[in-house]
Write an enzyme that holds these catalytic residues in place. Sequence first.
Site, PDB file in Angstrom:
ATOM      1  N   CYS A 124       0.794  -1.231   0.000  1.00 52.72           N
ATOM      2  CA  CYS A 124       0.000   0.000   0.000  1.00 52.72           C
ATOM      3  C   CYS A 124       0.828   1.284   0.000  1.00 52.72           C
ATOM      4  CB  CYS A 124      -0.953   0.013   1.190  1.00 52.72           C
ATOM      5  SG  CYS A 124      -2.024  -1.411   1.213  1.00 52.72           S
ATOM      6  N   HIS A 271      -3.270   7.109   2.898  1.00 53.55           N
ATOM      7  CA  HIS A 271      -3.690   5.830   2.320  1.00 53.55           C
ATOM      8  C   HIS A 271      -5.018   5.437   2.974  1.00 53.55           C
ATOM      9  CE1 HIS A 271      -4.059   1.781   1.188  1.00 53.55           C
ATOM     10  NE2 HIS A 271      -3.643   1.274   2.336  1.00 53.55           N
ATOM     11  N   ASN A 301     -10.218  -0.049   0.695  1.00 56.54           N
ATOM     12  CA  ASN A 301      -8.756   0.057   0.590  1.00 56.54           C
ATOM     13  C   ASN A 301      -8.324  -0.519  -0.761  1.00 56.54           C
ATOM     14  OD1 ASN A 301      -6.005  -0.326   0.715  1.00 56.54           O
ATOM     15  ND2 ASN A 301      -5.996  -1.365   2.702  1.00 56.54           N
TER      16      ASN A 301
END
Length: 344
Positions: A124, A271, A301
Amino acid sequence: MAIEIKATGKAVPSQRISNDDLALRIDTSDEWIRSHTGIGSRYIADEDTACSDLGVLAAREALNLAIERGVVGEKTTGELVLTVDLIVLATATQDYYSHPATSCIIQHSIGAKNAAAMDITVACSGFIYALETAAALLNADRRRKRALVIGAEVLSRITNWEDRESCVLFGDGAGAILLEKTEDSGRGVANRGLIRTILGADGSGWEYLIVQRGGSRHPWKKGEVVDVPPSIAMNGHAVYNFAVGIITETIDRLIKEENLNLNDLAWIIPHQANARIVQAAGKRLKIPEDKFYLNMEEYANTSSASIPICMDELNRSGRLKKGDLILTVGFGGGLTYGGNLIRW
Ligand code: ACO
């Protein structure tokens, strides 16, 4: 030399899955997912869609926007794409195991014949790493001028749909930016472009977010029956604790080390893993919630795609103005982390 973001793009699959839809398949509820993560829905790719397909769509959107807004000298997307010197793709869900790099497939599909292409795999944190890598490579050679930085993921392919703690978190999508090296200003807080990046890793947490099978450590064996496809295994509590600490530290360092204060920032783009992680970091630093741009309620996500998707939404909706100072911050498997400070 300054490294400026000229245009942005995003792409998500058409199939939207709400928390209620998920609750029909696994033992969960909209109330639990919202209250523990801030997530309300996610977009899931159909079985014919791979990482490069979403990356191509996002890259084309960015190139088209650059032409539409007249922010480059070229008159058509076809001319513009030939000026791209480099494609850096951040992804944890490449089209093919090992090679080819998925960025090469994107390069071919969009017709960026003059571009070098490479993938970056730091989960990520990928977009933050990819942006710094592209900027460094542009600066390294005076003939290189433009780069596409893309974050694209089909996380649904490596999600364990039987693990209710992790499967509710992830979604598919892609975001892209067009970078240009401009001659007129340098790298500094008063100038436009990428000002500073923090990158880091804490490999002691390598087991906390992991796809166990398929690599050289645990390869598939001939004749083996595959019961469960390779999928993400996660230690949710360990990742949560790491994330809150490292996001707090990275924001604080970027602000203090550049002699800024919070009011100088137009947006913090974290994020989009879990709203509670962002809220906890915000509380520690006394940052008001509306300073953070959050869209995980819609997209969940999307790993390395989450930050460029946010950038595209802010940019297209006019909520990012020329000269605005923005800060990205993220963490991911590895464990990795980082943040970029950018003058829009
Ligand atoms: N629906 C309903 N109940 C659930 C669900 C679910 N989807 N998932 C877990 N539960 C239950 C648990 O079984 C547990 O029940 P119990 O008390 O009866 O045992 C209860 O909810 C509480 O579980 P916790 O694990 O304590 O829940 P927590 O509040 O810690 O939230 C979460 C879990 C959301 C996973 C949190 O730990 C987290 O966000 N961690 C970070 C995860 C993350 O960001 N991962 C992505 C990293 S990015 C990347 O690189 C891929």
